[in-house]
Structures are given as C-alpha cells and as structure tokens.
Write an enzyme that holds these catalytic residues in place. Structure first.
Site, PDB file in Angstrom:
ATOM      1  N   CYS B 153      37.308  45.175  39.929  1.00 35.08           N
ATOM      2  CA  CYS B 153      38.509  45.631  39.306  1.00 35.08           C
ATOM      3  C   CYS B 153      38.979  44.645  39.092  1.00 35.08           C
ATOM      4  CB  CYS B 153      38.926  46.959  39.446  1.00 35.08           C
ATOM      5  SG  CYS B 153      39.476  46.657  41.165  1.00 35.08           S
ATOM      6  N   VAL B 157      40.711  43.416  35.799  1.00 36.63           N
ATOM      7  CA  VAL B 157      42.957  43.552  35.247  1.00 36.63           C
ATOM      8  C   VAL B 157      43.248  42.689  35.274  1.00 36.63           C
ATOM      9  CG1 VAL B 157      45.317  44.958  36.459  1.00 36.63           C
ATOM     10  CG2 VAL B 157      43.130  45.392  37.088  1.00 36.63           C
TER      11      VAL B 157
END
Lengths: 490, 512
Positions: B153, B157
C-alpha cells in the site's frame, strides 16, 4: 548429517565468499555488517571478545531477503499488542493486522472479548475512499463502536499503518477529541511501516507513546508504592516467559507492580513510575522508557538475564544487591532451592548436548542473552547476529561470545544459508521464515522468537523446557532418515 | 516447585500448577485494576445476546477479526507457482516478512520473496532507486528465471509506476533487457488476497501474451485460484486430467513449491509452471478458472486474446466435481472415463453409508467466496443445512449467487448469507442462532471455544493443525477427505457428549 559436507569453512573465508555474490554497491554496504569477533582490546579484561565493530541499524539493501520487519511490527506486534485490557486498532488496510493476529503467543489471563483482547484483530480496514478522503472520521467512529461493544476495555491504541502517515491523517487530534468523548485513555502511535529501517524504530515510537499519552496525559495513578516494588520491563510473555520470571522475583521478596507488556494491563503501566526499580529484559525494545522513568521519576533500572542457571543466579544476586539483606538472603535461598532442579536438568540433558554447535539469528536481546544458557548445557555458539540491533547491543554482546564467533547484522537469507552450509552447526535458532530452509538442509532448528510454540524459556522452570527442547530438536531420529538407503554411500 | 527434570512441564501444564494459579490471582487482585467477576460474567452473557448482536451488526467503521488478507499475499502466492520465480514486493519491507511467515506457517515450508525495503526517503522521493538497486541484487543473489513485481500500500499511496520503473531499471542494467519482469499493482486497500492473486496472474499472462501471435491448439489452461490445499488439490486435479487424457497447462502450480522433500537440500525454486509453457499457453483454446472470484480480470484478459473462458467455484463434492469434469470435457471434447465414474460412485457410496449422521446437521461456513460456495453446495448434497454463509471479501454479487445456490435445494432454506461481515459478527450470529458445526480456517477456533461449536478446518490458513493441505479437497477423492473430516467431528462430539463414565455413557456406542 543428511548431506555430505566437507569440513567447516573458516568464518573469514565465508564472509569473503558471500560478499562476492553481490553487485558492487550492495557488496560495499553488506561488508560492514559481517565480522568475526576479535579478542578484547588491551585493558578491557571484563569482556571476552569484541564485536562492536559491526555496523548496525542501517537501511536494508533492497531486493534481498531481509528477515527484518517494520515499525508497525515493533509497536503493535511487540510492545503494545500484549497489553491485554486495551483494544489495539490496526489503523489502515486489513493486511498488517491479519498477519500479526495471534502470532507471537503473548500469553495472558482474562476473559477474551470481555476484559482482554490480545488475540483479537481490530482494524479500520481501509478502502480506496479512505485513502482519498482520509481516515480520521472513520477512526472516530471506530473508537465509538469499540467503546459501545467492549465496555470493559480500559483504553485504545491506534497503531498506524503505512498509508496513515502518507496521507497526512491527524490521529493525535482524533485521540485528544475521543479521549474526552469516551473518557478512556487513547494512544495514537505513529508506527507506520516505512519509518526507520526495521522494527526497532517501532519499539522506540511505542515507548514514546507511553511517555506522551499514558504518563503525561493518562489517568493519575492512585497506587501506594512499597519498598520492594519493581517492574518487569521488556518481557512479552512469549509462552509465559514473564510468569516464570515473576515467580522468581516474588520468591525473593519483590512485588512486581507492572509487567511490560506481556500480560500487562493499562493500570500496570500507569503505576510503573512509582516502583523502586525497573528490571529490563529486552533492552533493545524498552530501554527508552526506562531512561525516561529514571530521569523523570527517579526510578533506577538494570538489565537482567533469566536464560539459563548461570545467568539466572547472577541476575538474581545483582537484583537482590539493589535491596536489603532480607532480599539478598532470600535470593540465595531461591538459588539454592532450584539448584537440585538445575542439577537434574543438566544431568539428564548435558550429556546429549555437550559440544553441539549452535548458530543464532534473532532480534532484541536473544542473540546474546541465550548464549550462556547454551553454554550451561555444554554447547557452543559459532555464529550470532541481530535483526535490528544498534551499536550498544553489539557492545553488550561482547560479554557473552567467544573470539572467532561469526557475527552478522541484518543478515540476508542468502548469507544465512551460505553461513549455515559452510559452518554446518548442529542447531540453528532463528525464526519461522528461516526454519524450513534450514531443516531441509538436514539441520535441527528451533524458533527462537516463539520457542516453536513451546516455552516458557525464562527462569528455572523455563530452563528445564529449554534444555528439553534443544534435546528434542537435535536428537530426533528424523535427521537420520534424509538419505534413502539405496542412495547411501558405502 | 512444579517443574522437574523427570517430567518437564511446558506452558500447557505448568501454568495450571497451584503456584502459578496463586500468582495469577494475586496479580489480578492487586495490580491489574481488573473488573470484578460479576461484571465480567454480565458482559460475557451480554455479548451473546440479541441486543449485542444488533449493536454488533450495526457497526459501520470497525472491523473485528476479518476473514480476509490483503492483495500482495495473493500476488506472492500466485508468483510462487511459476518456474524459478522470485517475488519482488515493491514497498515497505515489513509486509514481505508477514507474507513469508504467513505462508510458511500454513504450509510448513520455506516461502521466498524479497522486498525493495522502502523507507522515509523513498516515501518522499519515490522508490525508483530501490527498484533499480533491488532488481540488480535479486538477480545477482538469487538467480531467478523471472522476477514478479507487486506493490504494497505504501508504493501505491505515493503512486510509484511499476511499468516505468522496471523499464528504467532495465535501462540501467539491473537485469538484462530480455529478462522477464512481469508486474502487478496490488494495493492493500482494494479488495483482498484473492484480488492480488488475480492481478498477479493477469500481470504474468499479460507479460507473456500481450501482442503474441496466437495459433490455437487443443490444449486448455487451468487456473486453480488461491487455495490453501493447493499442494494436494493440484496433484489430484492433475491425476484426474491424466485419466481423461487432456492436454492442459496449469497456470500457477504451487504444488511442488510448497511441498519440497527433506533430502538435505534447500530448493528455493522447486516445480512451478515452466515459463515456456506459460508462453505457449496463449495458444490454448480455452482457459478454465477453478475459482471465479480469484480470476475475474485474468479471464477478461484471456478473452481479449481470443480464448474461450469458463469459471467454476472450487470443484468440491459430487456436483462440484461433476461440473469440473463436464466443463473440461466440453472444452476439450474428451470423454469422462470410466475410472472417474467409478470414483464418483465410491464417493456417493460413502455419503450414502453415512447419511444418517449427516442429514439435517446445520453448518456455519466462512472463508473466501468460492470456497464458501463450494462448501455450502457439498454440505447440501450430504443432507446438511447451511445456516450461515459468510465471506468478508464477498460482494453483493456473490451474495446473490449464494442465494441462488441455496434456493436450489430444500436444504438451503433459511440460510443467511453474510457478505462483507467478519468473524466477530459471526460470533454474535451464532450465539443467537447456533449451528451444529463451523467450517472455515484456524481463526474460527475462538468461536469454537466461546460457543462450543466444533470447528472443521478446511480452508486457508490452517496454523494450528499440521499437514491438512497434503490431502486433497478437490475432486471425488477430495470429497472423501472432506466427508471424513466432517464425520470424525460429528462422531467425536457424540463420544464427548456420552463419554462420562456412569453418567452420560448410555449411548457410548462402539458400532456406528
């Protein structure tokens, strides 16, 4: 045993060999982390050998199999997760909470789901919209829902996963606001996985969160301290380690006010600054808060080591020396009381283990603290290293290890396998990721993070289990079955 | 002193000795600031009430004990099934430690994967340098035939572009230009591990198939899907297809990867689908997925290149296996041989022999969407009644499909489908509307303890029992494994309930 292996290769040669496999840039970096323990420098007679020339606490080389974890693992997985009467939210996507769910065997007593929550996974389960719009509102609602569903929980910690810091959520503001709303301690912890180079920074951040949100922002403790009050610090009660330790401390006449953080409650953390002395087992993960308690509350601290009878006796005496003669006499009584157990354990297991060579690769304190437990059983350590040590850990390691021991910091999967192949130890002690490759080589293995689901290993009760486990690992008949009889050489 | 060298007590027994019990009591009374026993009892009872259930099911933000993991785990699992492939997870390094541990704990096997070890500076400047240096190191040290890149992640991001990074890394000489580096974006905040499996499969097939000239053959491709029993299931599938004489390629074969022998050597790369076979697989006339929810995007891509596609929901039980064999038969034109018909008859025979114990038993089933579907289907074939079917990573479409399945049998009447709910929801549901048996993974043991509903472990992950994945659940043979596990649980429970000497043992029967 299973594989025909030539004589062990000298550690210096092994280091040279593994480094030669790397591209130049990585080779230069890795070279600083590998070394062989040298004799102690002139004048430092207390230390058997020196290995603090090893570089540590530096970023891992990308693209290798580092065995390290991350800051979240250090905070939620190690320090905060075992605090049993608080709810720990894995704040962010679902994965981190899932993988760390019930994996460290931090034993506790209590009614799970009612007043204890260690074997739960609470998460805000971030979706794409939370990344886009931020997760603060969701966090607020999450806290309300926890408060409604778990009324006997004593507080909440917010364990930040990677996206939280990246998208700029203000979890501190949420914590302040919700503390007023629900009237419970709420601790925001900025332990995003990308922070720092390993789980080590997560420990530090977790310690700072205790300082800022429990000591300086939590409830005033009404505990009335006594002269024999101590805290166990840096024992996460893996398989019940902290309990085996607590047993001994109580036997020598001390009161363990706080157990950090294995089997801990929030109250035990709040009361801790009133104790007389902090007894720290895992120096790496919790020295920070001990230093803070010393500076601000005048609580002294000392390290101790409850692995193996030599270190247990030495530690009990050193701890007792901080108190009066009553405690000192009791310490001697306790050491004497357990001597028959020690003798019986050694009589049974030492003959089966004497002379066996061990390689270790673990985190925290274990690469040095367990060394003497092996020595007590007549075993030798031929290599040791840490996942996330700092310079001060390597300085401390010198007390335990002998000259010529191979030392490896943040060892990569590749290096560890080559070292094991070259040294052919009789036992390797490391983690789950290393267990199966090593066993496939035909070398006995014990998980020295989780005790392979056994334990406790601390204290006298634990030493008996430790000895038994090393014996069952090394002397199981399975290691003799690797070669099919029709393939065995004459 | 409880401990002795003659009989070493570990945690299982040690802490039940009086010394430790006394210590716990004193700790709780003096230091813990614990609630009183009546308070605990009151809340414990309340957590099992309808009132609590309503509050619990009304949760909107908090997720407790979800039965799902995140995308990259699925990507690492999928990549592991290809010849000589190293998973390279681009992002923060702790994640990879978690995937490796998780897979090792289930399979009791090595699980290899590397990380690009991104830290704060990469968060600010992007992870290009980590990719360039990382690919070079992985290539040099581990000598893979292919490096499969996925993301965490963190990398998602900050918006790292894998395609561009890999091109730049190749330009800088990290790996040779022609070296295979497929990739997939696998953000942890979208979907779950089954989506990660799908994305990595699609990434690998896209890498080998995009722009390839296709000349159709009679072969078919089979994608097993994310499956904790893959070791035995893929082998069982191979055996069945061998009996049929089908020409096929398994896309992502982890069966040997997560089942290497102990012979003195550690094999980092064992088995897996040959890269040449993957390349050639573009020519297959069809691709069959054994788990629809693991392969939606992959099958779309297979259609794009011109293949026929079909998807099943985990071929388990009689009809599930029938459907598998008939679909294969339809796609390949090969008849289902007598040998498999015989096996089918044997499974049905076993079910008939035991039907008296199975009929009317109620079940709560949870896990990945395809597994829950297949399990409910098999349970109904035995005369069992699923009462709750739950998939944390199940969608509304899945719930609808489940409902259609349940509506197809009188045994599915009244079963409730719970899409997007977690295991703490399930605890409330079962506390108020109990079932006889619980089927899922190891995480169900907390519900088993709290509500005294026996747990049967039939899906990933299984941490607290050994070697279940070495026995198939696919096919008619697998049906027998599943059947025996269910029956053993039922019989064990009967024996427990009738096992107290002189008290409850009237029906303590020898013959059943």
């Amino acid at each position: 045993m299973a594989k025909d292996i030539p004589d062990p290769i000298a550690p210096e040669k092994l280091i040279e060999e593994v480094l030669s496999a790397y591209p130049a840039k990585a080779q230069k970096k890795r070279a600083k982390h590998l070394n062989v323990a040298a004799p102690a420098p002139e004048g430092e007679t207390e230390i058997a050998s020196k290995c603090d020339t090893v570089k540590s606490n530096i970023k891992s080389v990308p693209g290798v199999m580092t065995i390290r974890g991350c800051a979240y693992a250090g905070s939620k997985g190690v320090v905060w997760g075992p605090v049993k009467d608080m709810v720990h939210i894995s704040h962010g996507p679902v994965g981190c909470g899932h993988y760390s769910w019930s994996q460290r065997r931090n034993y506790y007593t209590g009614t799970t789901g009612v007043d204890s929550f260690v074997t739960f996974q609470f998460t805000t389960d971030f979706q794409e919209k939370d990344i886009v719009f931020g997760g603060d509102k969701k966090l607020e609602k999450t806290i309300d829902e926890i408060n409604a569903l778990f009324p006997l929980s004593k507080g909440i910690t917010v364990q930040s996963e990677c996206p939280i810091g990246l998208i700029g959520d203000d979890i501190e503001a949420v914590a302040r606001k919700k503390k007023k709303d629900v009237n419970k301690t709420i601790v925001p912890v900025r332990c995003e996985g990308f922070r720092g180079v390993s789980q080590s920074l997560g420990h530090h951040i977790a310690n700072d969160a205790i300082r800022d949100w429990v000591f300086n922002g939590g409830e005033e403790s009404s505990y009335e301290p006594g002269p024999y009050d101590v805290n166990i610090i840096g024992d996460y009660n893996i398989g019940g380690d902290a309990w085996a330790s607590r047993m001994l401390l109580e036997e020598i006449g001390l009161n363990v006010v706080g157990s950090w953080s294995g089997d801990a409650t929030l109250a035990e953390i709040e009361n801790a600054p009133k104790a007389r002395l902090n007894l720290i087992h895992c120096y790496r993960s919790m020295n920070y808060i001990c230093r803070y308690m010393e500076e601000n509350y005048g609580v002294g601290w000392m390290e101790y080591n409850f692995f193996g009878p030599s270190q247990i006796a030495a530690s009990l005496r050193a701890i007792a020396a901080k108190f009066d003669k009553t405690v000192q006499d009791k310490a001697e009584e306790v050491i004497a009381k357990y001597q028959p157990l020690v003798d019986a354990v050694l009589a049974k297991y030492k003959p089966r283990l004497e002379g066996k060579k061990v390689m270790l690769y673990v985190g925290g304190l274990r690469p040095r603290h367990v060394v003497d437990a092996y020595h007590d059983l007549g075993m030798e350590i031929c290599g040791t290293g840490y996942e996330f040590a700092h310079g001060d850990d390597y300085k401390r390691t010198g007390e335990y290890i002998k000259e010529g021991t191979l030392i490896y910091d943040d060892v990569t999967g590749y290096e560890l396998e080559k070292f094991i192949e070259g040294m052919r130890p009789d036992l390797v002690g490391s983690g789950i990721k290393e267990k199966y490759p090593v066993q496939k080589m035909g070398i006995p293995f014990r998980q020295m993070h989780s005790w392979d689901y056994s334990g406790p290993y601390h204290g006298y009760d634990g030493f008996a289990i430790f000895a038994r486990d090393m014996d069952l690992a090394i002397n199981n008949p399975v290691w003799g079955l690797f070669d099919a009889p029709w393939k065995k050489s004459a | 002193m409880p401990q002795s060298a003659d009989k070493v007590l570990d945690h299982n027994k040690l802490f039940h000795e009086p010394e430790y019990k006394e210590m716990f009591k004193n700790k709780r009374a003096t230091f813990e600031n614990a609630p009183t026993a009546p308070q605990v009892t009151e809340i414990l009872d309340w957590t099992k009430s309808w009132d609590y259930r309503e509050k619990n099911l009304a949760r909107e933000a908090l997720v407790i004990n979800p039965a799902k993991a995140c995308q990259p785990l699925g990507a690492v699992f999928a990549a592991a099934g290809y010849e000589g492939t190293m998973s390279f997870v681009h992002g923060s390094q702790g994640c990879v430690a978690y995937y490796r541990s998780h897979l090792s704990r289930h399979f009791k096997e090595p699980a290899s994967a590397v990380s690009s070890s991104m830290t704060e500076d990469a968060a600010v400047f992007g992870g290009l340098v980590n990719m360039v240096d990382g690919l070079a190191n992985t290539y040099a040290l581990y000598q893979p035939k292919m490096i499969a890149v996925s993301t965490t992640c963190m990398a998602e991001v900050i918006g790292d572009d894998l395609n561009s990074f890999i091109i730049q890394a190749k330009e800088k000489g990290s790996v040779p230009e022609e070296f295979d580096v497929p990739f997939a974006h696998t953000p942890a905040f979208v979907g779950s591990h089954v989506d990660g499996y799908d994305n990595m499969q699609k990434g690998i097939l896209t890498h080998f198939w995009k722009g390839a000239e296709r000349s159709e053959t009679d072969s078919i491709n089979i994608i097993p899907g994310f499956d904790g029993f893959a070791v035995a299931n893929i082998r069982e599938m191979n055996r069945m297809l061998g009996e049929m004489g089908v020409d096929y390629t398994v896309l992502c074969d982890v069966s040997d990867v997560y089942d290497t022998p102990s012979d003195g050597n550690f094999q980092m790369y064992a088995g897996g689908t040959k890269l040449d076979d993957v390349k050639a697989a573009v020519n297959a006339k069809a691709t069959l997925s054994l788990q629809e929810y693991c392969t939606k995007r992959t099958l779309e891509f297979c259609e794009e290149v011109g293949q026929k596609t079909a998807a099943l929901h985990y071929p388990m039980g009689v009809a599930g296996t029938d459907e598998f064999l008939m679909t294969v038969s339809e796609l390949t034109g090969k008849e289902v041989p007598a040998s498999l018909t015989l096996e089918r008859g044997r499974l049905v025979d076993a079910m008939a022999d035991s039907q008296a114990y199975l009929h009317g038993k109620t079940y709560a089933i949870y896990g990945d969407p395809d597994f829950v579907y297949a399990m409910a289907k098999f349970v109904m074939e035995t005369g069992g009644e699923p009462t709750h079917c739950l998939a944390t990573n199940g969608s509304k479409a899945w719930a609808k499909k489940m409902q259609a399945l349940l509506d197809s049998s009188p045994f599915g009447k009244g079963c409730q489908v719970w899409a997007g709910k977690d295991l703490w929801h399930l605890r409330s549901i079962l506390a108020t509307e109990p079932a006889d048996l619980l089927i899922g993974n190891s995480y169900g043991k907390y519900i088993e303890r709290d509500l005294n509903i026996p747990l049967i472990r039939l899906t990933f992950p299984i941490f607290d029992r050994h070697h279940h994945h070495r026995f198939p659940t696919f096919g008619y043979q697998g049906g027998l494994t599943v059947l025996v596990k269910i029956l053993d649980t039922i019989f064990d429970k009967l024996d427990t309930n009738t096992g107290t000497l002189g008290e409850t043992d009237i029906s303590f029967d020898l013959t059943r």
